[in-house]
Design an enzyme around this catalytic site. Structure first.
Site, PDB file in Angstrom:
ATOM      1  N   ALA A  30       0.819  -1.212   0.000  1.00 28.35           N
ATOM      2  CA  ALA A  30       0.000   0.000   0.000  1.00 28.35           C
ATOM      3  C   ALA A  30       0.858   1.270   0.000  1.00 28.35           C
ATOM      4  O   ALA A  30       2.091   1.219   0.078  1.00 28.35           O
ATOM      5  CB  ALA A  30      -0.938  -0.007   1.205  1.00 28.35           C
ATOM      6  N   HIS A  31       0.177   2.410  -0.078  1.00 20.91           N
ATOM      7  CA  HIS A  31       0.875   3.692  -0.173  1.00 20.91           C
ATOM      8  C   HIS A  31       1.728   3.978   1.064  1.00 20.91           C
ATOM      9  O   HIS A  31       1.390   3.610   2.175  1.00 20.91           O
ATOM     10  CB  HIS A  31      -0.112   4.842  -0.439  1.00 20.91           C
ATOM     11  CG  HIS A  31      -1.165   5.045   0.601  1.00 20.91           C
ATOM     12  ND1 HIS A  31      -2.195   5.934   0.450  1.00 20.91           N
ATOM     13  CD2 HIS A  31      -1.364   4.474   1.820  1.00 20.91           C
ATOM     14  CE1 HIS A  31      -2.958   5.919   1.517  1.00 20.91           C
ATOM     15  NE2 HIS A  31      -2.476   5.043   2.362  1.00 20.91           N
ATOM     16  N   ASN A  32       2.887   4.588   0.803  1.00 24.67           N
ATOM     17  CA  ASN A  32       3.826   5.050   1.848  1.00 24.67           C
ATOM     18  C   ASN A  32       4.566   3.929   2.574  1.00 24.67           C
ATOM     19  O   ASN A  32       5.299   4.197   3.540  1.00 24.67           O
ATOM     20  CB  ASN A  32       3.104   5.927   2.895  1.00 24.67           C
ATOM     21  CG  ASN A  32       2.265   7.017   2.272  1.00 24.67           C
ATOM     22  OD1 ASN A  32       2.681   7.651   1.305  1.00 24.67           O
ATOM     23  ND2 ASN A  32       1.073   7.225   2.809  1.00 24.67           N
TER      24      ASN A  32
END
Length: 280
Positions: free
Chosen positions: A239-241
């Site tokens: 997922a993001h980050n």
């Protein structure tokens, strides 16, 4: 056809038995005539009587008794076996070894290095940079200002969005998607759910392997990172980050939630789930 003597010399092992010819490599059981297998260090030497293979890679710790097979003694049988497979029996699956296909759509504003292969119907967008010795399979999409560095292989049907950094000797298998928006959801003033805009990037470092059907989401503002040497199985979602360290091993169907961090040498077993904002 190669011989046991040649193989023993290549892996610097001790040959015991006849100098048999070798046509290929195969699992120890049931094995196959004129083929090479290996006896893993945790298995009994009784398996040597059961296999049909003529040449077996074994641990140098195994007792030297009378075998009806030719053996080669080494320190690490499994590693030596796959060194042999790579040297003699593995055909590198470069997707289009004959250069750039006529149907590929390559922006005049992109930069293409030497000895680059690009498959049929692949699109290379404005500002993309493809360095030397990169292989990109058919039906891929490479977004604007994305960089794919030296020696990397992108298998067919991979989508890489804009502003993605892929370093040297990376392998991305078919069906993977790199750089789509992450799952950042908020309510607007009308109480409707909206996905927040993502303006960060994805950075994939040297010697990473991504299995088939993986997704790596773009960071919201900064970077989603996969560290050098990390190996990722198929159908994994990052997922993001997320920040993944060096030399991690991530098995199939793992999901890693947004903004979580994995240190170096972390191992995640199949179907593990990591919720958001954790540090491992």
């Amino acid at each position: 056809m190669i011989t046991a003597h040649q193989i023993a010399k290549f892996i610097k092992g001790e040959l015991v038995g006849k100098d048999v010819p070798v046509k290929g490599a195969i699992d120890l059981l049931p094995g196959k005539k004129t083929h090479i297998s290996f006896l893993n260090s945790n298995l009994s030497k009784d398996y040597l009587d059961k296999t049909k293979s003529d040449l077996i890679i074994v641990s140098k710790e195994i007792a030297s008794t009378n075998f009806n097979k030719t053996i080669i003694k080494v320190s690490t049988p499994k590693r030596s076996f796959f060194d042999i497979v790579e040297e003699y029996f593995y055909i590198d699956s470069r997707n289009c070894p004959n250069g750039i296909h006529d149907s590929a759509i390559i922006s005049k504003k992109s930069k293409i290095g030497s000895n680059v292969s690009i498959g049929a119907y692949t699109i290379i967008s404005d500002g993309a940079k493809i360095e030397n010795n990169v292989s990109i399979g058919g039906n891929c999409f490479i977004g604007e200002k994305t960089t794919i560095c030296k020696g990397s292989t992108i298998h067919p049907n991979v989508t890489i969005y804009n502003n993605i950094s892929i370093k040297n000797n990376v392998i991305i298998n078919s069906g993977s998607v790199i750089g789509a928006n992450g799952f950042g959801i908020i309510k607007n003033k009308d109480n409707k759910l909206i996905q927040v805009p993502h303006i960060g990037i994805v950075g994939i470092h040297d010697d990473v392997i991504l299995g088939a059907g993986c997704t790596v989401d773009r960071a919201t503002m900064s970077r989603t990172i996969i560290g050098r040497g990390t190996k990722i199985d198929g159908q994994v979602h990052i997922a993001h980050n997320v920040k993944i360290g060096k030399n991690c091993i991530i098995a199939g169907q793992v999901a890693i939630g947004g903004s979580s961090q994995l240190g170096d040498n972390v191992i995640l077993g199949g179907q593990s789930g990591v919720i958001d904002n954790l540090v491992i």
